[in-house]
Design a protein around this motif. Structure first.
Motif, mmCIF file in Angstrom:
data_model
loop_
_atom_site.group_PDB
_atom_site.id
_atom_site.type_symbol
_atom_site.label_atom_id
_atom_site.label_comp_id
_atom_site.label_asym_id
_atom_site.label_seq_id
_atom_site.Cartn_x
_atom_site.Cartn_y
_atom_site.Cartn_z
ATOM 1 N N ASN A 1 -5.795 0.178 5.214
ATOM 2 C CA ASN A 1 -5.364 -1.118 4.691
ATOM 3 C C ASN A 1 -6.529 -1.938 4.145
ATOM 4 N N GLN A 2 -7.712 -1.322 4.118
ATOM 5 C CA GLN A 2 -8.902 -2.003 3.615
ATOM 6 C C GLN A 2 -9.426 -1.298 2.360
ATOM 7 N N GLU B 1 -0.352 -8.935 1.923
ATOM 8 C CA GLU B 1 -0.606 -7.846 2.861
ATOM 9 C C GLU B 1 -0.720 -6.507 2.139
ATOM 10 N N ASP C 1 -11.281 -18.082 0.061
ATOM 11 C CA ASP C 1 -11.610 -16.768 0.603
ATOM 12 C C ASP C 1 -12.662 -16.922 1.702
ATOM 13 N N TYR D 1 -12.115 -7.599 8.309
ATOM 14 C CA TYR D 1 -12.232 -7.970 6.891
ATOM 15 C C TYR D 1 -11.301 -7.107 6.042
ATOM 16 N N ASP D 2 -10.979 -7.619 4.849
ATOM 17 C CA ASP D 2 -10.106 -6.882 3.926
ATOM 18 C C ASP D 2 -10.893 -5.952 3.009
ATOM 19 N N VAL D 3 -12.040 -6.437 2.540
ATOM 20 C CA VAL D 3 -12.836 -5.687 1.565
ATOM 21 C C VAL D 3 -14.270 -5.580 2.073
ATOM 22 N N VAL E 1 -3.778 -3.689 -1.359
ATOM 23 C CA VAL E 1 -4.330 -2.385 -1.746
ATOM 24 C C VAL E 1 -3.399 -1.695 -2.735
ATOM 25 N N MET F 1 -8.407 -13.917 1.225
ATOM 26 C CA MET F 1 -9.029 -12.593 1.243
ATOM 27 C C MET F 1 -10.364 -12.678 1.975
ATOM 28 N N LYS F 2 -10.641 -11.688 2.806
ATOM 29 C CA LYS F 2 -11.879 -11.673 3.585
ATOM 30 C C LYS F 2 -12.805 -10.565 3.075
ATOM 31 N N LYS G 1 -13.161 -4.095 10.852
ATOM 32 C CA LYS G 1 -11.701 -4.125 10.707
ATOM 33 C C LYS G 1 -11.150 -5.544 10.548
ATOM 34 N N LYS H 1 -3.531 -12.084 -2.865
ATOM 35 C CA LYS H 1 -3.665 -12.432 -1.443
ATOM 36 C C LYS H 1 -2.372 -12.109 -0.706
#
Length: 382
Positions: free
Chosen positions: A86-87, A339, A29, A66-68, A342, A1-2, A64, A337
């Protein structure tokens, strides 16, 4: 996770501190830091040593990647326009100050989570930590203000509680069931003062009456704890004997709210102190005026001193950073972790209730009610 941590200008709170960044790095992470705050209690060197990557600029491509996106406060409209469906935008701020920002969130189908709305085991952990500091610190300020000094020459020189067997009758009157009110009551009782707690809800008052911590402090320190319905007559009655009158805002799930007015404060004994602990989310009293905000103490009347606390983050930046960071990290370590992380969070029984908006829908009833907008139940399928 980023995770990308954004520490904005003039914001002293760091939502992830170096020690917790190390925990996330050990969990495989990735953590990025964009720090433009001159008040941040940690240096970029400390973040780098913990394993974080320093982002020197902030643009759409970086966001974009990063995930969070993590922040303490509500972010700028521009940043929300960069975040895709998707974030996750993860922040502590709950109420959107401007409806325009909310419209940007909805237009871009942002998934926005507010930690202030996280509810777990009957508690709001982030609010509880914040209000605990307010309650404790508020009582310390009242202790100083009650003493006769050049800062408050009208004070009668009261001592809080029963010090060295010297009997005093210092009375705290606390209004509205809240975390801040509870910790103010706890501190006052620990100092031996008498506490009268007022609220409109009998269930709230029962919780105060039966709380073992408060009962124990009352028994040991000999301070009397009592509760009363917050009727107008009772507010007038108990204001007349209140050396300290503290108004707070109720908990998010509690509907009771009564406001102090000038008549009540005018009836307080000479040298009394009125404290507003609810000014950050709407003043608890209709007597609070602009010149007294920003921790400036002022006199409402010739007899009573007013104290307003509205800048707790600037007073305890390190403490709050450590608290929020640990809470954030404990949740982040549980993030799936995958895809479709969310969608997984939307099904989480705790996190799901903290979504402000998702998929272009406003999913928080309180905000919808505040702005008279349409509320939609969180769609957990996508």
């Amino acid at each position: 996770m980023k995770f990308l941590v954004i520490i904005e200008k003039k914001n002293p709170i760091t939502p992830l501190v170096p020690n917790d960044i190390e925990r996330l790095i050990a969990h495989k992470d990735t953590v990025g830091i964009y720090n433009v705050s001159s008040d941040c209690v940690f240096s970029n060197e400390q973040f780098i040593k913990a394993g974080a990557k320093i982002e020197k600029t902030l643009n759409e491509n970086i966001i974009k990647s990063y995930d969070v996106i993590v922040s303490y406060s509500i972010l700028s409209d521009k940043i929300y326009s960069y975040i895709n469906p998707n974030q996750i935008a993860w922040c502590h701020g709950f109420l959107v100050n401007e409806p325009h920002t909310l419209q940007i969130m909805l237009k871009n189908s942002n998934n926005v989570i507010s930690t202030e709305a996280i509810h777990e085991n009957g508690m709001y952990p982030f609010n509880m930590a914040y209000d605990q500091l307010k309650g404790y610190y508020g009582c310390v300020l009242c202790l100083e203000a009650l003493a006769r000094s050049k800062n408050n020459p009208k004070a009668n020189g009261y001592a809080i509680g029963k010090i060295a067997n010297i009997k005093t009758n210092t009375t705290f009157v606390i209004l509205n069931y809240s975390y801040a009110g509870f910790y103010a009551a706890k501190t006052a009782l620990a100092l031996g003062a008498n506490v009268i707690y007022l609220d409109n809800d009998k269930d709230n008052l029962h919780e105060i009456e039966t709380n073992e911590e408060l009962k124990t402090l009352s028994k040991i320190l000999k301070g009397k704890l009592s509760t009363e319905i917050a009727s107008y007559d009772n507010l007038i009655k108990f204001s007349k004997i209140a050396n300290v009158l503290i108004a707070t805002n109720p908990l998010p799930t509690k509907k009771s709210l009564t406001r102090i007015n000038l008549e009540m404060i005018n009836s307080m004994p000479r040298g009394g102190v009125y404290m507003d602990l609810g000014c950050e989310s709407g003043f608890s009293a209709n007597v609070t005026s602009a010149p007294n905000i920003n921790n400036k103490h002022g006199d409402i009347t010739s007899n009573v001193k007013q104290i307003v606390i509205d800048k707790i983050p600037s007073l305890f930046p390190n403490t709050l950073s450590q608290i929020f960071s640990e809470l954030n990290t404990n949740y982040f370590l549980k993030f799936p972790k995958t895809e479709g992380f969310v969608t997984s969070l939307k099904k989480d029984p705790i996190i799901s209730n903290a979504f402000i908006c998702s998929n272009g829908n406003l999913t928080n009833q309180d905000i919808a009610k505040s702005w008279n907008l349409i509320y939609s139940k969180l769609d957990q399928s996508k």
